[in-house]
Design a protein around this motif. Structure first.
Motif, PDB file in Angstrom:
ATOM      1  N   GLU A 219     -46.392 113.465  36.751  1.00  0.00           N
ATOM      2  CA  GLU A 219     -46.228 114.634  35.882  1.00  0.00           C
ATOM      3  C   GLU A 219     -44.748 114.976  35.739  1.00  0.00           C
ATOM      4  O   GLU A 219     -44.087 115.333  36.717  1.00  0.00           O
ATOM      5  CB  GLU A 219     -46.992 115.837  36.439  1.00  0.00           C
ATOM      6  N   ASP A 254     -47.987 117.816  30.765  1.00  0.00           N
ATOM      7  CA  ASP A 254     -48.235 119.251  30.864  1.00  0.00           C
ATOM      8  C   ASP A 254     -47.497 119.876  29.688  1.00  0.00           C
ATOM      9  O   ASP A 254     -46.273 119.760  29.586  1.00  0.00           O
ATOM     10  CB  ASP A 254     -47.712 119.785  32.203  1.00  0.00           C
ATOM     11  N   HIS A 257     -44.121 121.716  29.967  1.00  0.00           N
ATOM     12  CA  HIS A 257     -43.012 121.065  30.692  1.00  0.00           C
ATOM     13  C   HIS A 257     -41.976 120.437  29.769  1.00  0.00           C
ATOM     14  O   HIS A 257     -41.325 119.441  30.147  1.00  0.00           O
ATOM     15  CB  HIS A 257     -43.591 120.014  31.653  1.00  0.00           C
ATOM     16  N   HIS A 281     -52.296 118.498  31.197  1.00  0.00           N
ATOM     17  CA  HIS A 281     -52.422 119.859  31.723  1.00  0.00           C
ATOM     18  C   HIS A 281     -52.228 120.751  30.514  1.00  0.00           C
ATOM     19  O   HIS A 281     -51.111 120.898  30.019  1.00  0.00           O
ATOM     20  CB  HIS A 281     -51.363 120.133  32.794  1.00  0.00           C
ATOM     21  N   ASP A 327     -54.020 123.865  33.060  1.00  0.00           N
ATOM     22  CA  ASP A 327     -53.110 124.272  34.133  1.00  0.00           C
ATOM     23  C   ASP A 327     -52.430 125.547  33.660  1.00  0.00           C
ATOM     24  O   ASP A 327     -51.494 125.491  32.854  1.00  0.00           O
ATOM     25  CB  ASP A 327     -52.082 123.177  34.431  1.00  0.00           C
TER      26      ASP A 327
END
Ligand code: LRH
Ligand code: MN
Length: 430
Positions: A219, A254, A257, A281, A327
């Motif tokens: 990730e 994600d 991010h 995510h 997430d």
């Protein structure tokens, strides 16, 4: 006996909405039929779509400034599983959860597996944690973990990841997500090249011990908690590592991010092309890694990402088997309500992407008819697929209106009685 929402209440609430749902579904069906789309076929695909709930998301989250826990906070993984089961019961879209260790660690993992099974919840990827020091931990991760300059710290971090794999195996999980906070706050603080070598060295040790049919999800994250450099800061670093490690290593996206305005759907397209997309995510954000509810800020972005996923599936892209997970951090809403709505918004983006008229889009793209191509693309996004999402829930035994049923059940009030508030319970992300 802890309170569970009764199937009878779901049935009763569904009966109130049945006529309107049927009417709306039939109307949408007629409309889609004009475009040669079979609404039942789309509903069947949506019903088969699943997104995993993050166990760390069912408790109230916070920020470095404060956390405002609500009533009936889960006290540990057994309470969290109950809440995950409630989200699944109402949405029929979240049959699995993604656990985080050591936050969810228990003495008897078999008991955890049995409890989850009894609640009808499975386990998606496990998550390791070498971004915090645990009580009694020998060596600190203050200056890194899998890329720390001290081999002993790297070994400690590798051992923790292998322990997560061991627990995951007992829970029936098939993947581990490795996100590390490793990085620096000052230029010169770390050698940007050597830390990547140490990352590959450490991941290779974890990779070598992966059970058959397991995958490792790398990730990436642009920044935070490191504010000058982050070892795995972008998809490029993640892809280089996954390609260096081997066929069991993949890149997890994600959404939060990335720097604002980054074209995430193009990153997704590139990772799919490389056969290295681990999955997602899902969340939403406006500035940084805000971990807001999926589809709450930029639902069009979520749709654009799913357009790449549906396109990849339609063309049979090599090694295309993404894991879908949420997430998020729920600081001001009831986490269960946020997770219910977020799961549905992810499903919505998928359903809309299924409605893209791909042959017509391809023809318009080929002809460089820009406006026609954009209108064909956007037409799917502006289609209200709510009746399809509700029908998929209804057919699966869930609630036509999950939030209405959740509120009618007073589930939270029941849990407030069952779960006396425990000071400093770290149920959410803080
Ligand atoms: C890092 C992250 C990672 C989890 C953590 C809870 O920001 O997205 O996926 O381990 O949140
Ligand atoms: Mn994440």
């Amino acid at each position: 006996m802890s309170y569970r929402i009764s199937e009878a209440l779901i049935g009763e609430e569904n009966r109130k909405l049945a006529a309107a749902q049927q009417e709306d579904y039939a109307a949408l069906g007629r409309r889609l039929e004009r475009g040669a789309v079979d609404v039942d076929a789309v509903t069947a695909k949506v019903a088969a779509f699943a997104v995993a709930v993050p166990t760390w998301g069912v408790g109230t989250g916070g920020t470095r400034f404060a956390r405002f826990p609500g009533p009936g906070e889960p006290r540990g993984i057994f309470d969290k599983l109950e809440d995950c089961a409630t989200i699944q019961q109402l949405t029929r879209a979240t049959p699995t959860c993604s656990p985080h260790f050591p936050w969810d660690k228990v003495g008897d993992t078999r008991e955890l597996a049995e409890r989850a099974k009894a609640l009808g919840v499975g386990f998606d990827a496990v998550n390791s944690n070498t971004f915090q020091d645990q009580p009694g931990q020998k060596l600190s991760y203050k200056f890194g973990s899998l890329t720390h300059s001290d081999k002993a710290v790297r070994d400690q971090a590798v051992a923790h990841n292998l322990e997560c794999v061991e627990i995951g195996e007992k829970l029936g999980s098939k993947a581990i997500t490795v996100w590390i906070a490793d990085g620096s706050n000052f230029p010169g603080q770390s050698n940007l090249n050597r830390v990547f070598d140490w990352y590959l060295e450490s991941l290779a040790e974890i990779y070598a011990r992966l059970p058959d049919h397991w995958r490792v999800f790398l990730e990436h994250k642009l920044y935070e908690p490191a504010f000058y450099s982050t070892v795995i800061s972008d998809w490029g670093s993640s892809l280089m590592a996954a390609q260096a490690l081997g066929p069991k290593a993949f890149c997890l996206v994600d959404l939060g991010h990335h720097a604002p305005n980054v074209n995430i759907e193009q990153i997704v397209a590139r990772l799919i092309r490389a056969g290295k997309l681990a999955g997602f995510h899902f969340n939403d954000s406006k500035y940084g890694d805000d971990d807001l509810d999926a589809g709450s800020i930029d639902p069009f972005r979520l749709f654009r990402v799913f357009n790449e996923l549906v396109d990849a599936s339609a063309r049979g892209a090599r090694g295309f088997d993404p894991a879908y997970m949420l997430d998020q951090s729920h600081n001001v809403t009831d986490p269960i309500e946020s997770l219910i709505v977020s799961a549905i918004e992810v499903q919505r983006a998928y359903a809309q992407a299924l409605l893209v008229d791909r042959p017509a889009l391809e023809a318009a793209q080929q002809a460089n008819d820009v406006m026609l191509a954009h209108r064909i693309f956007k037409a799917a996004f502006v289609t209200d697929v709510s009746p399809i999402l509700a029908e998929a829930r209804r057919c699966g035994g869930g609630a036509i209106d999950p939030i209405a049923v959740y509120r009618a059940s007073n589930y939270r009030a029941h849990k407030a009685k069952e779960r006396p508030a425990v000071a400093g319970s770290a149920s959410g992300i803080v």
